[in-house]
Enzyme design. Structure first.
Site, PDB file in Angstrom:
ATOM      1  N   HIS A 218     -12.964 -21.978  75.232  1.00  0.00           N
ATOM      2  CA  HIS A 218     -13.979 -23.048  75.307  1.00  0.00           C
ATOM      3  C   HIS A 218     -15.589 -22.339  75.207  1.00  0.00           C
ATOM      4  O   HIS A 218     -16.413 -23.159  75.523  1.00  0.00           O
ATOM      5  CB  HIS A 218     -14.001 -23.983  76.490  1.00  0.00           C
ATOM      6  CG  HIS A 218     -12.557 -24.660  76.763  1.00  0.00           C
ATOM      7  ND1 HIS A 218     -12.146 -25.329  75.675  1.00  0.00           N
ATOM      8  CD2 HIS A 218     -11.800 -24.417  77.458  1.00  0.00           C
ATOM      9  CE1 HIS A 218     -10.963 -25.606  76.007  1.00  0.00           C
ATOM     10  NE2 HIS A 218     -10.686 -25.024  77.239  1.00  0.00           N
TER      11      HIS A 218
ATOM     12  N   ASP B 193     -13.475 -19.670  70.538  1.00  0.00           N
ATOM     13  CA  ASP B 193     -12.811 -20.676  69.784  1.00  0.00           C
ATOM     14  C   ASP B 193     -12.622 -20.807  68.392  1.00  0.00           C
ATOM     15  O   ASP B 193     -11.590 -21.044  67.488  1.00  0.00           O
ATOM     16  CB  ASP B 193     -13.274 -21.940  70.152  1.00  0.00           C
ATOM     17  CG  ASP B 193     -12.829 -22.477  71.791  1.00  0.00           C
ATOM     18  OD1 ASP B 193     -12.127 -21.589  72.393  1.00  0.00           O
ATOM     19  OD2 ASP B 193     -13.107 -23.205  72.406  1.00  0.00           O
TER      20      ASP B 193
END
Length: 140
Positions: free
Chosen positions: A94, A99
């Site tokens: 995250h 990511d």
């Protein structure tokens, strides 16, 4: 966002080919990322350029799972796909940079499993205005 949007548009424009399009990739883009961008662009009295296309990897993961070629059993989240494909986590989950790296590797794997060409991927993209069209059709 008022300061960021013009910089983002300028950055993208400086890298696009004349008359071309740009493809942004996100997991769950149709339900989360693109509606967020649309809302923020509108709030700042800006419009998302029509040559910005969006590719959502979540429907690709669903398609891969349906095709029966996958033994994916733990869901279709980015984390579940990362674990399924054995992609190491570089940094914290995250976090944008981590990511993005994970998603780029997942996109490569999904593209390979689904045997999608670049033109096949482009056919699966949508524009920000497609979201409004889809909502209007759904509510009628």
């Amino acid at each position: 966002m008022e300061e960021l949007i013009p910089k983002l548009k300028q950055y993208v424009k400086s890298r696009e080919k004349l008359g071309g399009f740009v493809v942004f990739v996100a997991h769950n883009a149709r339900a989360f990322d693109v509606p967020f961008l649309v809302m923020e662009f509108r709030r700042c009295s800006e419009e998302i350029p029509p040559n910005w296309l969006f590719l959502d990897t979540l429907p690709l993961a669903r398609e891969m799972k349906k095709s029966g070629g996958s033994k994916l059993t733990s869901g279709l989240s980015l984390q579940a796909l990362r674990e399924y494909y054995g992609i190491p986590l570089a940094g914290s989950a995250h976090r944008a940079k981590s990511d993005v790296k994970v998603l780029s590797m997942i996109l490569q794997r999904l593209t390979s499993e689904l045997k999608l060409s670049i033109s096949g991927l482009v056919q699966k993209t949508f524009t920000a205005s497609d979201l409004n069209t889809h909502k209007k059709k759904s509510s009628s």
